[in-house]
Write a protein that holds these residues in place. Sequence first.
Motif, short mmCIF file in Angstrom:
data_model
loop_
_atom_site.label_atom_id
_atom_site.label_comp_id
_atom_site.label_asym_id
_atom_site.label_seq_id
_atom_site.Cartn_x
_atom_site.Cartn_y
_atom_site.Cartn_z
N SER A 72 0.85 -1.18 0.00
CA SER A 72 0.00 0.00 0.00
C SER A 72 0.89 1.24 0.00
O SER A 72 2.09 1.15 0.27
CB SER A 72 -0.89 0.00 1.24
N PRO A 73 0.32 2.43 -0.29
CA PRO A 73 1.13 3.65 -0.25
C PRO A 73 1.80 3.88 1.10
O PRO A 73 2.87 4.49 1.18
CB PRO A 73 0.10 4.75 -0.55
N SER A 74 1.20 3.36 2.18
CA SER A 74 1.78 3.53 3.51
C SER A 74 2.83 2.47 3.84
O SER A 74 3.45 2.51 4.90
CB SER A 74 0.68 3.50 4.57
N GLY A 75 3.01 1.53 2.92
CA GLY A 75 4.01 0.48 3.14
C GLY A 75 3.47 -0.81 3.70
O GLY A 75 4.22 -1.76 3.92
N GLY A 76 2.16 -0.88 3.93
CA GLY A 76 1.56 -2.11 4.44
C GLY A 76 1.49 -3.18 3.37
O GLY A 76 1.32 -2.89 2.19
N THR A 194 -4.42 -5.18 10.17
CA THR A 194 -3.16 -4.90 10.85
C THR A 194 -2.92 -6.01 11.88
O THR A 194 -3.88 -6.63 12.37
CB THR A 194 -3.19 -3.55 11.57
#
Length: 233
Positions: A72-76, A194
Amino acid sequence: MSCRPPSLAPDASDLLARFAPFDMLDACARERLLAAARPIHAARGELLVQQEDCPRGIHLVLDGRVKCFVLSPSGGEKIVRLAEPGSFFGEEAALINRPHVANAQAISASELLLVPTAALRSAMVSSTAFSASMSNRLAQASYDLMSTMQVQFQLSGTQRVAHYLTRLAPDDAERWEIRLDIDKQTIAAQLNLTPETLSRILSQLTREGMIQPRGRRGMVLSELSRLRDCAAH
């Protein structure tokens, strides 16, 4: 007379016969594939494929486990496939010669074979049974991906976890002991959760008596009928 290339070990011709759909090929066709293939010894954490890489062929997992994932853009991480022994990945990019859409990383020490696209296509042309079996595998992979998307878009986090756990037990079981063979961070990435959310849901299911933790990865699914109801509603 043997059709084995001189470079192959005497028992190498049996290697692909252990894995579907390569068992549909005759011995000579399997040996030609093996002669073209490249063995890969991957350490835990080693990146095998990066998103946007040009495909070189398909990766057949002989031993170990590989995760295919997007970021994801957040690194997830979002895991789209777990490839275990007998599974392969990268076929969707290789067969249409498009860049890979997912990364692939070994999550344990793994042994693989990289089968070049040209050799794979030749085998498909030479054997109708192999070609049909490959088509079925591609259709199954597409169906599994769509099923995963359906679960993630239509079910809540608690329903996703319950659905995941119930699939680890026989359909007619009411109580079943399991051992998670992957870590909770990887499970969370598969379920698009998460790790913290997964832990909270597992704690909730424990308080409600549907599961009983047993050590670090062991677990008793103590009330599977309730767990199935939880997954459905």
